[in-house]
Design an enzyme around this catalytic site. Structure first.
Site, PDB file in Angstrom:
ATOM      1  N   ASP A 422      31.927  11.161 -38.893  1.00  0.00           N
ATOM      2  CA  ASP A 422      31.326  10.030 -38.204  1.00  0.00           C
ATOM      3  C   ASP A 422      30.606  10.607 -36.989  1.00  0.00           C
ATOM      4  O   ASP A 422      30.877  11.736 -36.579  1.00  0.00           O
ATOM      5  CB  ASP A 422      32.424   9.046 -37.783  1.00  0.00           C
ATOM      6  CG  ASP A 422      31.885   7.932 -36.911  1.00  0.00           C
ATOM      7  OD1 ASP A 422      30.896   7.308 -37.303  1.00  0.00           O
ATOM      8  OD2 ASP A 422      32.456   7.700 -35.829  1.00  0.00           O
ATOM      9  N   THR A 424      29.569   8.703 -33.566  1.00  0.00           N
ATOM     10  CA  THR A 424      29.988   8.271 -32.238  1.00  0.00           C
ATOM     11  C   THR A 424      31.496   8.460 -32.043  1.00  0.00           C
ATOM     12  O   THR A 424      32.298   7.904 -32.781  1.00  0.00           O
ATOM     13  CB  THR A 424      29.631   6.788 -32.011  1.00  0.00           C
ATOM     14  OG1 THR A 424      28.239   6.611 -32.269  1.00  0.00           O
ATOM     15  CG2 THR A 424      29.947   6.371 -30.591  1.00  0.00           C
TER      16      THR A 424
END
Length: 736
Positions: A422, A424
């Site tokens: 991922d 963020t």
């Protein structure tokens, strides 16, 4: 997936003009309902005249009109069609593989109270056998040996295990974990050692209790932590009349009103108003999004600024965030077919024990000797050889701030081929920072411009405002006194510095805000291009109608993340991918800077999970690394889900198989290296266990080696295995 065969791969079986038969592994895992749906879907293609799927052979027969179509055109058509149903196909494949492997009792269907009752009955009967059993019961012979209360009670308590073990042998022609236990229990009863059988049963029941308790606790924690909204909401009962009601009373097509600071509790469409909405819990994007009339909103998101009326379209279990819960729970149950090395090897070696028992009985006509071949088998040594290694690994990981939820994930981690990040909060810190500053006025310096910007942003909770305020604090700059701050939604903020006629208007916000306010931007194109090329978000600062500065803000990569990615490649990971709910521009910049193989942006949680299944369908062992609620489905569907960092959400920690509690990305390749070392150690242990036990059993059964020495040789395996496994306690996770 445990094999490398592409689930969507296609092979042409036969082809003539206008007719082709194609075979695909995926076609074997579609239901009759899905078969009809796929055939109808293909018939909608203009050049397809007929489509017929044969489930038994896993083939599809196509008749088509356009004879200029190449084989690859037709194969791509089939693959794209199947890919649109990849969720169901993968689920059916997992279910099929699990049923072919073993039939295990579904512990999740038993309650802790039921298992506690079994433990109480088993322990009571065990105490009777140890302290109160009469000597006359021991010398019973013939049918009376089995038709007594003690033996019948023992068999009755063991019946669920015995029954499941036999079903696996009869239906699947393969033993399962209960077959191992059944063998030891029945052998003990036949030898007149009910207390041995009861001890085995009680230990297994205690393990079952811990398993069931953990499963229920995890499910409960996921639901509790995925709090999707308020307990009560404001429902519009008439125009300009709202009423506070429990969320459970909200039905489809009701209208609810949500204000600044509140959490949205339904999926729906905005009927009135506009708002700045934080969707990070769903999309992972840290930037709040402006939503206006006609746009969709999701349960679990928060209104940062504004008031809206929402037409409820999905309530209760139909909401996006509720589907996240279901994805997590479904994926956890799908992982039940993953077997660790101990269970696999023990099951494969059971037939050898039965063969040895038969040989001994035929040769000696001595039942106790034959039964000894079943009671003393490979399973004890093999299970110990893995248990100590896995325990040492979990211990070493824990000392380095890594929680591994099960030994099977160590095995899966060692086979990693694809690692998905991922963005963020995983690759990046999840905390926007000021990265660059451009000054356009000769009358002020950087600190003065930042002070003015901070005055306008001081009361804002927007992530970009927080970045400016933090920069001002880091530099020790004093924020000047200012008037009341005015917020223009999705544009920016403004305030006045000074008093009376000398007061100056400070505007901070987007380029669009500046243009609408009459600020001249004709001379900033070069600075804007620099901001864009670095993947930063530009914040414009104006004094009255003069642009005085441009601030570049971005979410910086974590420290050591680039080094961690390089080490992953050294460990044999040849495919590193970025999946994010963030915007394409930010995703592209990070993927380029980190030298990732590819990226997908603007994804919802279920989109991430679908991408995971797509990689798995091509035969890849997938590790997913994330930190937020939006990562939970992907973490669950991956072969191994890893929650990284101290800022990870609780739900990501619950959904993940491995949790790294420190903000150190180097622990990711570190734990993969540890898993590979563990599997290597287990293979060494297996060689010792199988070699020495085979030597002891064969020589003991033939009488060449006296039983006492065979036992010594058998138990010496334990010392060697434990000593070899304990080396893992000294493993250094910083090894490259």
């Amino acid at each position: 997936m445990k094999n490398n065969e592409n689930l969507l791969s296609c092979q042409i079986i036969h082809r003539i003009r206008g007719r082709i038969r194609i075979k695909s592994k995926a076609l074997k895992y579609i239901s009759p309902r899905l078969k009809n749906e796929i055939e109808k879907q293909l018939l909608q293609v203009k050049y397809i005249k007929s489509a017929e799927i044969t489930l038994i052979t896993g083939t599809i027969l196509l008749y088509f009109e356009d004879i200029s179509l190449s084989d690859q055109n037709l194969i791509s058509l089939i693959q794209n069609t199947l890919n649109s149903h990849i969720f169901e196909i993968c689920a059916n494949e997992k279910e099929s593989n699990a049923s072919k492997y073993v039939i295990e009792r579904k512990l999740q269907e038993e309650s802790p109270n039921e298992i506690l009752k079994k433990i109480a009955m088993t322990s009571s009967l065990l105490l009777y056998n140890i302290f109160f059993k009469r000597k006359s019961d021991i010398v019973l012979t013939g049918i009376r040996r089995f038709l007594n209360y003690n033996t019948l009670s023992t068999i009755s308590l063991a019946m669920p295990v015995i029954k499941n073990g036999l079903i696996s042998l009869i239906k699947n022609k393969r033993p399962n974990a209960d077959t191992l236990s059944s063998t030891a229990i029945i052998s003990s009863i036949l030898l007149g050692k009910e207390y041995t059988a009861l001890t085995i049963m009680m230990l297994e029941e205690v393990a079952e209790l811990l398993t069931v308790y953990t499963m229920k606790k995890t499910r409960g924690a996921i639901k509790d932590m995925l709090s999707v909204g308020e307990s009560y909401v404001w429902k519009e009962v008439a125009e300009d009349n709202i009423k506070r009601v429990p969320i459970e009373e909200i039905k489809k097509d009701d209208i609810i009103v949500v204000q600044t600071g509140e959490k949205i509790s339904v999926d729906g469409k905005i009927l009135k108003g506009e708002a700045l909405i934080d969707q990070s819990s769903i999309t992972g994007e840290y930037m709040p999004i402006k939503k206006t009339v006609g746009e969709n909103v999701f349960a679990g998101t928060i209104i940062k600024n504004g008031n809206i009326s929402i037409l409820a379209e999905k309530v209760g279990d139909d909401r996006t965030v509720s589907r996240i819960i279901k994805l997590v729970e479904d994926a956890n149950s799908n992982k039940a077919d993953i077997q660790n090395y101990a269970d696999t090897f023990s099951a494969q070696l059971i037939p050898l024990n039965f063969i040895l028992a038969g040989i001994v009985y035929v040769a000696t006509r001595n039942i106790p000797k034959a039964m000894s071949m079943l009671v003393i088998d490979y399973s004890c040594g093999i299970r110990l050889s893995t248990a100590v290694a896995f325990s040492a690994t979990i211990n070493t990981a824990a000392k380095n701030g890594i929680l591994i939820k099960g030994s099977n994930f160590i095995e899966e981690l060692s086979k990693a081929e694809t690692v998905i990040f991922d963005k963020t909060g995983t690759i990046t810190e999840g905390k926007p920072k000021v990265q660059s500053i451009e000054i356009f006025s000769k009358k002020i310096n950087e600190n003065e411009m930042l002070a003015m910007a901070a005055a306008a942003e001081e009361q804002s909770s927007h992530p970009l405002a927080t970045a400016i305020i933090n920069e001002v604090k880091d530099r020790g700059i004093e924020i000047p006194k200012h008037s009341k701050i005015k917020t223009i939604i999705s544009r920016g903020v403004e305030t006045k510095i000074g008093k009376g006629k000398n007061a100056t208007l400070i505007r901070v916000g987007s380029k669009k805000f500046m243009i609408e306010s009459g600020v001249n931007l004709s001379f900033v194109s070069d600075a804007e291009r620099g901001i864009i090329s670095r993947g930063e978000i530009g914040i414009y600062v104006a004094k009255d109608e003069e642009l005085i500065g441009l601030i570049g803000v971005s979410d910086p990569p974590r420290e050591n993340i680039k080094k961690a990615i390089n080490r992953l490649r050294n460990h044999g990971v040849d495919d590193i991918v970025l999946l994010t709910g963030d915007l394409r521009q930010q995703a592209e910049t990070i993927a380029s800077r980190m030298s990732l193989d590819r990226y997908e942006s603007e994804l919802l949680p279920e989109d991430k999970a679908k991408n995971i299944l797509k990689f798995q369908s091509k035969g890849s062992n997938v590790i997913m690394i994330g930190d937020g609620i939006n990562d939970a489905p992907a973490l669950s569907y991956a072969n191994v889900g890893v929650a990284l960092g101290s800022t990870r959400t609780d739900v990501a920690m619950e959904a993940a198989d491995i949790t790294i509690t420190q903000d150190d990305p180097l622990l990711v390749p570190g734990v993969i290296g540890l898993s590979k070392k563990t599997v290597k150690t287990i293979r060494e242990n297996f060689a010792m266990v199988i070699g020495l036990n085979t030597f002891a059993l064969v020589l003991g059964a033939t009488g060449i080696l006296p039983p006492i020495y065979a036992s010594v040789l058998h138990n010496s395996t334990t010392i060697l295995v434990v000593g070899n496994s304990l080396k893992l306690l000294k493993y250094n996770l910083n090894n490259k």
